[in-house]
Enzyme design. Structure first.
Site, PDB file in Angstrom:
ATOM      1  N   SER A 286       0.838  -1.195   0.000  1.00 25.67           N
ATOM      2  CA  SER A 286       0.000   0.000   0.000  1.00 25.67           C
ATOM      3  C   SER A 286       0.881   1.256   0.000  1.00 25.67           C
ATOM      4  CB  SER A 286      -0.955  -0.044   1.192  1.00 25.67           C
ATOM      5  OG  SER A 286      -1.939   0.959   1.101  1.00 25.67           O
TER       6      SER A 286
ATOM      7  N   ASP B  79      -9.529  -2.587  -6.836  1.00 23.88           N
ATOM      8  CA  ASP B  79      -9.035  -1.980  -5.595  1.00 23.88           C
ATOM      9  C   ASP B  79      -9.494  -0.525  -5.539  1.00 23.88           C
ATOM     10  OD1 ASP B  79      -7.602  -0.902  -3.489  1.00 23.88           O
ATOM     11  OD2 ASP B  79      -5.653  -1.655  -4.151  1.00 23.88           O
TER      12      ASP B  79
ATOM     13  N   HIS C  63      -7.992  -4.485  -1.973  1.00 21.53           N
ATOM     14  CA  HIS C  63      -6.793  -3.826  -1.471  1.00 21.53           C
ATOM     15  C   HIS C  63      -6.153  -4.710  -0.402  1.00 21.53           C
ATOM     16  CE1 HIS C  63      -4.158  -0.395  -0.852  1.00 21.53           C
ATOM     17  NE2 HIS C  63      -4.348  -0.485   0.456  1.00 21.53           N
TER      18      HIS C  63
END
Length: 391
Positions: free
Chosen positions: A200, A326, A355
């Protein structure tokens, strides 16, 4: 027969998802994000991955009762196990007088690499408010342990329990702390093979570092998972009503919580009452992050923080995994064409996964598709990397 039926249903769901994303009736040769996941311009890199990291050539079949991206994102932290990991904490000083917390998994019981000086080392970068305690980090360490590798987790300033010594935290664009950590680890173990994996925002930070340094880095290679490629597109997606309700507001409160314990230090420079009134990530970044790092506007910060603008300059082999559903990193913002212009970059794109989700199997508790990609790629780099380093 039952397994075959479930596989067929799952493939149908994937095809529908790809069709919706492409905005057209699905035809595999026309769809820019088809079920063929691997995107790379370098034939040698592709052959290396196909031979030593074959998971990237598979079609990813999500958990059939949890295939939608938001569900994958929300449920993964609750479904997946949390492997037990004992860390050794280290605090290092920074040039500005601050400190960084690093959590080491030394793996001193490694059977494959008993010599600590040459034991392969993986630097792990968690997400926006994540630390070494995140389940996806624990799973990466577990996978590394089975291969005999050492891991060290880079915790961003102020979020892993340590005190802020200066009124500075972190952001996706400023790579100074990451550079300090990389050189510190390399200086401790100069003979050990060394690579990094970012998740991320950790992936965004790692990409921005690699775009800045090119080949001038001690890292052999890097793995990136669920990175937000274009911050403008990411925040716009997260501000859609349902996404704000499910993710944005909660993430904003996490950001506020991460700095509230340092209020006495930070209120020297910031109107903390105003920062605590933020209701979106964009508002928080406008009042806090962009100001802290000296950006004239929030747009200037978001432009600098977007890895898509630096991908052409990456100078070492990088494997990136993203799902096109995502909401943190919308599929249309993935820089497919830019990646094709850099022989060092390979993208693995899935139609589902959310995600940091990538749940698979009927009850996906122990291992995700992301875990398998991580394990195979780091093993490929450490044990067969000489085949791609001359690219």
């Amino acid at each position: 027969m039952e397994a075959l039926r479930k596989k067929s249903v799952c493939r149908a769901l994937l095809e529908v998802s790809a069709a919706v994303y492409c905005g057209m009736r699905w035809e595999e040769e026309e769809c820019p994000i088809s079920l063929k996941q691997l995107v790379a311009s370098n034939d040698r890199f592709c052959r290396f991955l196909e031979e030593h990291c074959p998971v990237v050539t598979e079609t990813y079949y999500p958990t059939i009762w949890c295939w939608e991206g938001r569900m994958q994102t929300l449920l993964r932290p609750f479904i997946t196990s949390r492997p037990q990991v004992e860390y050794r904490n280290e605090l290092i000083k920074t040039a500005d007088g601050g400190q960084i917390s690093m959590d080491w998994f030394d793996n001193n019981d490694s059977l494959y690499y008993p010599d600590a000086s040459t034991r392969p080392t993986v630097l792990l970068l968690p997400g926006l408010t994540g630390t070494s305690k995140e389940s996806y980090i624990l799973h990466m360490i577990y996978q590394s342990e089975t291969l005999g590798y050492r891991c060290v987790v880079f915790n961003n300033r102020g979020i892993a329990g340590e005190e802020l010594l200066t009124p500075r935290t972190y952001c996706a664009a400023n790579t100074e702390d990451l550079e300090a950590v990389i050189h510190h680890v390399h200086n401790l173990h100069p003979s050990a093979p060394f690579m990094a994996a970012g998740v991320s925002m950790g992936g965004m930070l790692l990409l921005n570092y690699l775009g800045k340094t090119g080949r001038d880095t001690p890292l052999m290679a890097a793995a990136i998972f669920s990175a937000g490629w274009n911050v403008f597109e990411s925040v716009e997606s997260l501000e859609k009503p349902l996404n704000w309700l499910l993710f944005n507001y909660y993430l904003t409160t996490c950001l506020q919580s991460s700095i509230s314990r340092h209020r006495q230090m930070l209120e020297k420079l910031f109107d903390m009452d105003l920062v605590m009134k933020a209701r979106t990530v964009r508002e928080f970044d406008k009042q806090f992050t962009s100001v802290m790092f000296g950006y004239r506007t929030i747009d200037d910060y978001y432009e600098d923080a977007s890895p898509c603008r630096k991908l052409k300059s990456v100078g070492i082999p990088v494997l990136c995994l993203n799902s096109v559903d995502d909401v943190f990193s919308p599929g249309h913002a993935i820089p497919v064409e830019t990646a094709k212009q850099n022989a060092n970059v390979a993208l693995v794109l899935t139609s589902c996964g959310g995600h940091i989700g990538f749940l698979e199997g009927i009850w996906p508790r122990k291992c995700t598709y992301m875990d398998r990609v991580f394990k195979q790629f780091v093993q490929a780099v450490f044990e067969h990397g000489n085949k791609i380093f001359s690219m």
